[in-house]
Design an enzyme around this catalytic site. Sequence first.
Site, PDB file in Angstrom:
ATOM      1  N   ASP A  44      75.014  72.160  26.691  1.00  0.00           N
ATOM      2  CA  ASP A  44      75.262  70.508  26.794  1.00  0.00           C
ATOM      3  C   ASP A  44      73.905  69.963  26.990  1.00  0.00           C
ATOM      4  OD1 ASP A  44      74.226  71.090  29.487  1.00  0.00           O
ATOM      5  OD2 ASP A  44      76.307  70.856  30.292  1.00  0.00           O
ATOM      6  N   SER A  51      73.177  75.358  38.790  1.00  0.00           N
ATOM      7  CA  SER A  51      73.916  75.555  37.865  1.00  0.00           C
ATOM      8  C   SER A  51      73.569  76.518  36.966  1.00  0.00           C
ATOM      9  CB  SER A  51      74.067  74.436  36.906  1.00  0.00           C
ATOM     10  OG  SER A  51      72.639  73.919  36.624  1.00  0.00           O
ATOM     11  N   HIS A  89      72.001  72.349  29.875  1.00  0.00           N
ATOM     12  CA  HIS A  89      72.188  73.621  30.119  1.00  0.00           C
ATOM     13  C   HIS A  89      72.002  74.500  28.858  1.00  0.00           C
ATOM     14  CE1 HIS A  89      74.222  71.855  33.788  1.00  0.00           C
ATOM     15  NE2 HIS A  89      73.373  72.653  34.219  1.00  0.00           N
TER      16      HIS A  89
END
Length: 363
Positions: free
Chosen positions: A327, A42, A330
């Site tokens: 978040d 990610s 991340h």
Amino acid sequence: MMDRSLALFCFFLISAMFAAPSNGLLPEDKSKIRGMFVFGSSVVDNGNNNFIPDVLNKVNYTPYGIDFPLGPTGRATNGANMADILAKELKLPNYIPPFNDPSTAGNRIVHGVNYGSGGSGILDETGANLGNLISMNRQIRNFEAKTLPELALQLGHNRSRILSQYLFFLSSGGNDYSANYFGNSTGSNVTVEAFTANLTSTFILQLKKLYSLGARKFVLASIIPNGCAPMAMASAPGEGCVDRINKAVQMFNIQMRNLTDSLRPQMPGSRLVFVNAYKIVRDIIRYPAINGFQNVNTSCCTIAAHGFGCASGGPVCSNRREYVYFDGNHVTEAVNNAIATKAFSSNRTAEVYPYNVRKLSQI
Ligand SMILES: *[C@@H]1O[C@H](CO)[C@@H](O)[C@H](O)[C@H]1NC(C)=O
Ligand SMILES: *[C@@H]1O[C@H](CO)[C@@H](O)[C@H](O)[C@H]1NC(C)=O
Ligand SMILES: *[C@@H]1O[C@H](CO)[C@@H](O)[C@H](O)[C@H]1NC(C)=O
Ligand SMILES: *[C@@H]1O[C@H](CO)[C@@H](O)[C@H](O)[C@H]1NC(C)=O
Ligand SMILES: *[C@@H]1O[C@H](CO)[C@@H](O)[C@H](O)[C@H]1NC(C)=O
Ligand SMILES: *[C@@H]1O[C@H](CO)[C@@H](O)[C@H](O)[C@H]1NC(C)=O
Ligand SMILES: *[C@@H]1O[C@H](CO)[C@@H](O)[C@H](O)[C@H]1NC(C)=O
């Protein structure tokens, strides 16, 4: 007043700098990089997971992308990710397209392709519970089976000559620890040393596979201090950064740095740069104020009840430039920016080893 001979000297120096080289080669200080192939999780995914129907951890909704010109695209942050910013530093045109997008074809691939898949890892089994994610091995197979033949068709040269003009940017491993080793009760009965040894050996095979396909210039980004992520800290309240997670990822990071020296004799003609994203992020968390940050330990967005990421359409902090985490897992664009700009131009071997990406791009 400038001495006349000195002025003349400077004039010739500047003229020499701007003169077109007579041999038709690029001047030494110019990038020779035509594009970048991006592999990872990610931290680099720019939309691939959006195209996989059963994936549970998609980030294709607001507030993701709130600061990104194209809105929510599948990037797991508020704005650009590391690969976007590195591509911009390299002056590559446009954004590098995601592999899974059907329009990533024809001449759209000539500046590179991004294979990243959020939740995936270096190991095939990492993240398998989240759906049909694309592991590192599958990302490399996608590059080999689909992109390579198409690239040869587009550029009409032989493979080894083409691929030496591309950077291979790899950023994975965080999920192998956070989601697999520490998040999987059946997997955690191997020691962290044994797990790390297996992860490193697997990663070496992946680098050698890319080399065998013609890749020569590698940029390897370390895992960031996952133990300092709000989600990790929530599992051990009051402890601060979770030491056992940070120690584990550092065990891998040290091996990764070592590879930049140890793999070269086995991969003649290769160049590998290690980006110490761990140190860059750890320094920001330790000394937030001098780096322009205020909040190092809570997420900027409101976390969804299911816990994967931001609540869809939920509240988000307004001073995003001052947050380390967007978040629970991340980092914000501001942190991505710090990592990528240091990757490109830092002169400190503690941050980039043995040299920075700018230099790699000029070799
Ligand atoms: C491909 O290019 C490389 C580097 O220029 C050269 O050494 C090699 O002989 C070429 N191979 C073919 C099949 O043309
Ligand atoms: C846990 O680890 C086992 C063995 O490595 C693996 O088969 C399984 O898929 C993993 N489970 C999850 C949820 O990652
Ligand atoms: C962990 O231990 C269990 C029970 O002893 C065993 O069934 C499992 O295969 C082990 N997992 C690994 C990855 O070694
Ligand atoms: C890593 O461990 C798995 C499971 O034990 C094994 O199948 C695999 O061959 C190992 N990989 C390497 C590169 O050692
Ligand atoms: C680095 O790699 C070399 C060569 O493979 C090895 O001998 C050495 O032990 C490694 N160092 C670390 C710290 O892993
Ligand atoms: C977050 O950091 C602030 C300031 O450094 C500190 O006062 C606070 O206790 C921390 N909160 C958590 C949940 O660790
Ligand atoms: C790194 O060194 C180069 C060459 O000496 C210099 O041009 C550049 O500004 C330096 N970068 C940083 C971030 O200090």
